[in-house]
Scaffold this active site. Structure first.
Site, mmCIF file in Angstrom:
data_model
loop_
_atom_site.group_PDB
_atom_site.id
_atom_site.type_symbol
_atom_site.label_atom_id
_atom_site.label_comp_id
_atom_site.label_asym_id
_atom_site.label_seq_id
_atom_site.Cartn_x
_atom_site.Cartn_y
_atom_site.Cartn_z
ATOM 1 N N ARG A 138 0.817 -1.209 0.000
ATOM 2 C CA ARG A 138 0.000 0.000 0.000
ATOM 3 C C ARG A 138 0.855 1.265 0.000
ATOM 4 O O ARG A 138 0.353 2.347 -0.220
ATOM 5 C CB ARG A 138 -0.911 -0.002 1.233
ATOM 6 C CG ARG A 138 -1.894 -1.153 1.234
ATOM 7 C CD ARG A 138 -2.510 -1.326 2.585
ATOM 8 N NE ARG A 138 -3.498 -0.321 2.900
ATOM 9 C CZ ARG A 138 -4.804 -0.467 2.699
ATOM 10 N NH1 ARG A 138 -5.269 -1.569 2.169
ATOM 11 N NH2 ARG A 138 -5.640 0.479 3.040
ATOM 12 N N TRP A 167 1.560 6.364 5.802
ATOM 13 C CA TRP A 167 1.941 7.164 4.631
ATOM 14 C C TRP A 167 1.583 8.589 5.015
ATOM 15 O O TRP A 167 0.415 8.919 5.174
ATOM 16 C CB TRP A 167 1.144 6.685 3.426
ATOM 17 C CG TRP A 167 1.594 7.236 2.127
ATOM 18 C CD1 TRP A 167 2.742 6.921 1.456
ATOM 19 C CD2 TRP A 167 0.904 8.173 1.301
ATOM 20 N NE1 TRP A 167 2.802 7.608 0.274
ATOM 21 C CE2 TRP A 167 1.695 8.383 0.152
ATOM 22 C CE3 TRP A 167 -0.299 8.868 1.403
ATOM 23 C CZ2 TRP A 167 1.333 9.247 -0.876
ATOM 24 C CZ3 TRP A 167 -0.664 9.729 0.393
ATOM 25 C CH2 TRP A 167 0.141 9.910 -0.738
ATOM 26 N N ASN A 187 -6.229 5.398 9.874
ATOM 27 C CA ASN A 187 -6.057 5.588 8.438
ATOM 28 C C ASN A 187 -7.037 6.676 8.015
ATOM 29 O O ASN A 187 -8.161 6.697 8.489
ATOM 30 C CB ASN A 187 -6.395 4.260 7.735
ATOM 31 C CG ASN A 187 -6.083 4.302 6.252
ATOM 32 O OD1 ASN A 187 -5.572 5.294 5.750
ATOM 33 N ND2 ASN A 187 -6.375 3.213 5.568
ATOM 34 N N GLY A 188 -6.603 7.586 7.141
ATOM 35 C CA GLY A 188 -7.519 8.636 6.683
ATOM 36 C C GLY A 188 -7.167 9.979 7.295
ATOM 37 O O GLY A 188 -6.020 10.195 7.690
ATOM 38 N N GLU A 248 -0.862 6.663 -20.845
ATOM 39 C CA GLU A 248 -0.556 5.671 -19.821
ATOM 40 C C GLU A 248 0.944 5.326 -19.836
ATOM 41 O O GLU A 248 1.562 5.178 -18.780
ATOM 42 C CB GLU A 248 -1.420 4.410 -20.034
ATOM 43 C CG GLU A 248 -1.134 3.255 -19.108
ATOM 44 C CD GLU A 248 -1.297 3.571 -17.624
ATOM 45 O OE1 GLU A 248 -1.730 4.680 -17.285
ATOM 46 O OE2 GLU A 248 -0.935 2.707 -16.812
ATOM 47 N N LYS A 279 3.588 5.675 -16.575
ATOM 48 C CA LYS A 279 4.372 4.561 -16.021
ATOM 49 C C LYS A 279 5.837 4.970 -15.859
ATOM 50 O O LYS A 279 6.463 4.673 -14.852
ATOM 51 C CB LYS A 279 4.291 3.311 -16.916
ATOM 52 C CG LYS A 279 2.975 2.597 -16.910
ATOM 53 C CD LYS A 279 2.791 1.657 -15.740
ATOM 54 C CE LYS A 279 1.942 2.149 -14.639
ATOM 55 N NZ LYS A 279 0.602 2.605 -14.782
ATOM 56 N N GLU A 338 6.203 7.546 -12.965
ATOM 57 C CA GLU A 338 5.951 7.121 -11.595
ATOM 58 C C GLU A 338 6.956 6.122 -11.060
ATOM 59 O O GLU A 338 7.217 6.107 -9.861
ATOM 60 C CB GLU A 338 4.520 6.592 -11.436
ATOM 61 C CG GLU A 338 4.240 5.321 -12.200
ATOM 62 C CD GLU A 338 2.790 4.866 -12.037
ATOM 63 O OE1 GLU A 338 2.322 4.114 -12.888
ATOM 64 O OE2 GLU A 338 2.143 5.263 -11.066
ATOM 65 N N HIS A 357 2.378 22.198 -33.118
ATOM 66 C CA HIS A 357 1.839 23.460 -32.570
ATOM 67 C C HIS A 357 2.666 23.956 -31.396
ATOM 68 O O HIS A 357 2.139 24.610 -30.508
ATOM 69 C CB HIS A 357 0.370 23.278 -32.199
ATOM 70 C CG HIS A 357 -0.476 22.961 -33.391
ATOM 71 N ND1 HIS A 357 -0.794 23.883 -34.352
ATOM 72 C CD2 HIS A 357 -1.020 21.785 -33.811
ATOM 73 C CE1 HIS A 357 -1.508 23.321 -35.311
ATOM 74 N NE2 HIS A 357 -1.656 22.037 -35.008
#
Ligand code: F6R
Length: 604
Positions: free
Chosen positions: A28, A75, A101-102, A478, A482, A485, A501
């Site tokens: 996670r 995190w 969490n949150g 996509e 990748k 990240e 352009h």
């Protein structure tokens, strides 16, 4: 996002389970970790910044044989990733411990109130208000009542566990949006933020719903609403294979997950086609509902958003139903206009992405029908949408999404076909093409050795461009995500025809450009765009329809068998994922847990 684990047993040893459970939740993403045990009238606490190995060094000194405890991987959201800010957090007396969490949105105001009442804080976190509130509300005497009182003061989206040293045989679990699940063992019970934490111990599980709390003891789980009214809850059996959640011999989960895509595609398509047609009911929707759709609004984030862009092209071309695709974090605050007949469709691997969930809630408040394409069974999105189609990709452990993306596209393709049929459009014969994809995917994956050379070259670069037209442009987006990240290389995706352009100015001698050319109708135009970048010195690597490979003036070619152009994104995604993977490996990056990215983004 943060991982939560709790254990309460007859006489078991909480510590090894909690540590192993946290390990299972590593995917996670986290920056610190900690464990608290309720032992001999005290809380034994160890926590540290960094990875679980660092925590492993500390826990040797913790008491053994303690049957109740909680653990956490954090995190950082409020407060830097430090030892002090790591969870669990305790009250002033050190006898109540919590993991969370949150986000507690009103923590500043609560903290000030608690400080005025004499509480001493030792971290910068929002979380720490919880144990102090519990202390304030008599948590030492009765932690359940204290949780009920404290919870009324909290605002935000969160889940937390609380234990008290004076009641070392129970864990109180609270869920307000952020997910919590409960595992039912023989002489112990488990609480975690997802099933994988306790799959090695038990497959019997139940889900805590939003706005509920549970009192978990070694032999019982009492689920209630926040006012204490008992809630009936069915247990169910989790059918995930534990080995599915392990690396299966690959050096990284990401590589394993890229390689298993052909099998996963088979799982995703299983039972969803029959005699050349789509079995509509297997998409969680009826033919009548499909006939009534006038427009589709897709909401999603990151990779799932990119799948939505492919879905738009498929649905508009096949079913001629207009589709808008929005980034969820934008959509939710744009006061969107919902026209009657619009289906609001969320796409998400985790089913817990806060922004995507908020869009679905907004749509429901406006009386719209909602539909979710989700991987995680039992996730909040799956439960809160009117209809759901699961992608059946299995657990995706690597933070960077791969198999979730391609299965999202498969489900979107099935949906586009079913919608075309329901709307009375001519149904192109794509089903056999879909069923052929697993074999074609195997073949492509077995021929990707050359990608290593490209990855090695790319690993020394600071910028790369991805270009394409139509579906190839959606895929380019996509591809660039990748690389960014996991390899931390600056990348841009461009509609190939848009380069002239302005952006062509950035193409110089040796600038790497990844060109995708699988859309036959615009292939010639894409080739012209490749010539434009070549003329400015670009080094071009092309993922192309194998029939075109000889015509292309490029430096490296990765040929893709394009039997059916509309299905090519699924196949062409494979080399792009591999390029990102090997580039990150060459750069020595932590492929499965890239910096600053969490698997499940449950905060805005
Ligand atoms: C990219 C990635 C993220 C997620 C995004 C949405 O590899 O993992 O961009 O795609 O956070 O997550 P889900 O699909 O869980 O809603």
């Amino acid at each position: 996002m943060c991982g939560i684990v709790g254990f309460v047993g007859e006489q078991g040893d909480a510590l090894p389970f909690i540590y192993a459970g946290l390990k299972r939740l590593e995917y996670r993403g986290y920056d610190s970790a900690g464990i608290a045990l309720a032992s001999d009238g005290q809380i034994a606490l160890k926590k540290t910044r960094g990875k679980l190995e660092a925590l492993g060094q500390l826990i040797g000194g913790m008491p053994a044989g303690v049957p109740c405890g909680i653990g956490h991987t954090r995190w950082a959201t409020h407060g830097r990733p430090t030892d002090e800010n790591a969870h669990p957090h305790t009250d002033c007396t050190g006898t109540i411990a919590t993991v969370h969490n949150g986000i507690i949105e009103n923590f500043q105001e609560l903290r000030q109130w608690l400080v005025e009442r004499g509480h001493h804080f030792s971290s910068d976190t929002d979380t720490e208000v919880i144990p102090h509130l519990l202390e304030e509300y008599g948590g030492q005497e009765d932690v359940v009542q204290a949780v009920q009182k404290a919870e009324r003061r909290l605002k935000g989206a969160y889940a937390f566990l609380a234990i008290s040293a004076r009641e070392p045989n129970r864990i109180v679990a609270v869920r307000r949006s952020s997910p919590l699940v409960i595992g039912l063992g023989e002489d112990a019970n488990y609480v975690a933020s997802d099933f994988s934490a306790f799959l090695a111990q038990t497959r019997r599980a139940m889900v805590l719903e939003n706005g509920e709390m549970a009192v978990v003891t070694p032999d019982a789980v009492h689920v209630m609403d926040m006012a204490g009214a008992v809630q009936r809850r069915q247990e169910f059996t989790i059918d995930w294979d534990i080995r599915q959640a392990e690396r299966g011999g690959y050096p990284h989960f990401m590589l394993k997950e890229i390689m298993e895509q052909p099998d996963v595609w088979g799982d995703c398509l299983l039972g969803r086609t029959s005699g050349g047609a789509v079995v509509v009911e297997e998409l969680g929707i009826t033919r009548e509902q499909l006939t009534a759709i006038r427009r589709i609004q897709v909401v999603a984030a990151g990779t799932a958003y990119h799948a939505g862009l492919v879905g738009k092209a498929l649905i508009e071309r096949l079913a001629r139903v207009p589709v808008d695709v929005a980034v969820a974090s934008e959509f939710r605050y744009q006061q969107p206009v919902f026209e009657p007949g619009t289906l609001v469709m969320a796409i998400s691997q985790s089913g817990e992405t806060a922004d995507t969930l908020a869009c679905i809630n907004l749509a429901r408040q406006e009386g719209m029908k909602t539909y979710a394409i989700v991987n995680t069974v039992g996730s909040t999105l799956a439960r809160e949408s009117d209809a759901v189609a699961f992608t059946h990709a299995g657990p995706e452990i690597a933070v960077a999404s791969t198999k979730a993306y391609t299965t999202q596209i498969l489900v979107l393709t099935l949906l586009a076909l079913a919608l075309a049929e329901a709307q009375g459009r001519a149904r192109p014969d794509l089903v056999q093409g879909l069923l052929n994809l697993p074999l074609l995917g195997q073949d492509i994956l077995s021929r990707l050795d050359g990608i290593q050379t490209m990855a090695e070259r790319l690993s020394g670069q600071s910028d790369v461009f991805y270009i394409g037209r139509g579906l190839d442009y959606a895929l380019a987006m996509e591809g660039q995500l990748k690389i960014k990240e996991i390899a931390y290389i600056h990348a841009e995706a461009y509609a190939a025809g848009e380069l002239k352009h302005g952006t062509l100015a950035l193409i110089e001698d040796g600038t790497p450009v990844v060109a995708i050319v699988t859309e036959r109708d615009v292939a010639e135009k894409s080739i012209s765009n490749i010539l434009e970048v070549k003329a400015r010195g670009a080094e071009v690597w092309a993922v192309v329809d194998e029939k075109l490979q000889k015509e292309l003036p490029v430096d490296h070619v990765i040929p893709i068998p394009v039997l059916e152009p509309l299905l090519s994104p699924v196949l062409a995604a494979l080399p792009l994922q591999m390029l990102a993977y090997w580039t990150a490996v060459h750069r020595g990056q932590d492929v499965d847990q890239p910096r600053n990215l969490a698997k499940s983004v449950t905060v805005e």
